[in-house]
Design a protein around this motif. Structure first.
Motif, PDB file in Angstrom:
ATOM      1  N   GLN A  24      34.014  53.126  85.510  1.00 24.12           N
ATOM      2  CA  GLN A  24      33.945  53.582  84.119  1.00 24.12           C
ATOM      3  C   GLN A  24      33.803  55.093  84.068  1.00 24.12           C
ATOM      4  O   GLN A  24      34.396  55.757  83.214  1.00 24.12           O
ATOM      5  N   GLN A  27      37.169  56.632  84.533  1.00 24.24           N
ATOM      6  CA  GLN A  27      37.978  56.427  83.339  1.00 24.24           C
ATOM      7  C   GLN A  27      37.542  57.377  82.227  1.00 24.24           C
ATOM      8  O   GLN A  27      38.377  57.951  81.536  1.00 24.24           O
ATOM      9  N   ASP A  28      36.235  57.550  82.070  1.00 25.12           N
ATOM     10  CA  ASP A  28      35.729  58.483  81.051  1.00 25.12           C
ATOM     11  C   ASP A  28      36.219  59.903  81.319  1.00 25.12           C
ATOM     12  O   ASP A  28      36.576  60.630  80.385  1.00 25.12           O
ATOM     13  N   LYS A  38      40.758  54.726  76.307  1.00 27.30           N
ATOM     14  CA  LYS A  38      39.357  54.318  76.269  1.00 27.30           C
ATOM     15  C   LYS A  38      39.119  52.928  76.871  1.00 27.30           C
ATOM     16  O   LYS A  38      38.188  52.734  77.636  1.00 27.30           O
ATOM     17  N   ASN A  39      39.930  51.967  76.526  1.00 24.99           N
ATOM     18  CA  ASN A  39      39.722  50.584  76.962  1.00 24.99           C
ATOM     19  C   ASN A  39      40.712  50.177  78.052  1.00 24.99           C
ATOM     20  O   ASN A  39      41.370  49.158  77.958  1.00 24.99           O
ATOM     21  N   SER A  40      40.781  50.955  79.098  1.00 30.45           N
ATOM     22  CA  SER A  40      41.739  50.719  80.174  1.00 30.45           C
ATOM     23  C   SER A  40      41.435  49.442  80.947  1.00 30.45           C
ATOM     24  O   SER A  40      40.281  49.159  81.276  1.00 30.45           O
ATOM     25  N   LYS A  41      42.480  48.695  81.257  1.00 28.65           N
ATOM     26  CA  LYS A  41      42.328  47.498  82.085  1.00 28.65           C
ATOM     27  C   LYS A  41      42.085  47.852  83.549  1.00 28.65           C
ATOM     28  O   LYS A  41      41.721  46.997  84.339  1.00 28.65           O
TER      29      LYS A  41
END
Length: 87
Positions: A24, A27-28, A38-41
């Motif tokens: 996370q 990703q951030d 924001k809501n990456s798989k």
């Protein structure tokens, strides 16, 4: 996911993975830099990116039935790579 990724690598030997599971925190950082969503798989281990080449481009043209056989829900063309999302 990894069994399906193995199947893909056998059937499409020129695929080059450029990104897979991310934390996370990573990703951030990508979102902050304007290079991620924001809501990456990827965070849940349900997405893989491949370098754009003739093998990855073939994935874009596979019929839905073949994609499903690999456990793939969706294939997307991004700026410089092909992104797949797993079921």
């Amino acid at each position: 996911m990894y069994d399906n990724l193995t199947k893909l690598s056998i059937d499409f030997p020129g695929l080059i993975v450029t990104s897979a599971t991310r934390t996370q925190k990573k990703q951030d950082e990508l979102v902050k830099a304007g290079k991620g969503v924001k809501n990456s798989k990827h965070v849940g281990g349900k997405a893989v990116d491949f370098r754009l080449n003739s093998y990855s481009k073939k994935l874009l043209n596979l019929p839905k039935s073949e994609l499903t056989a690999y456990g793939i829900e969706d294939v997307l063309m991004h700026h410089n790579h092909v992104h797949i999302e797993y079921i």
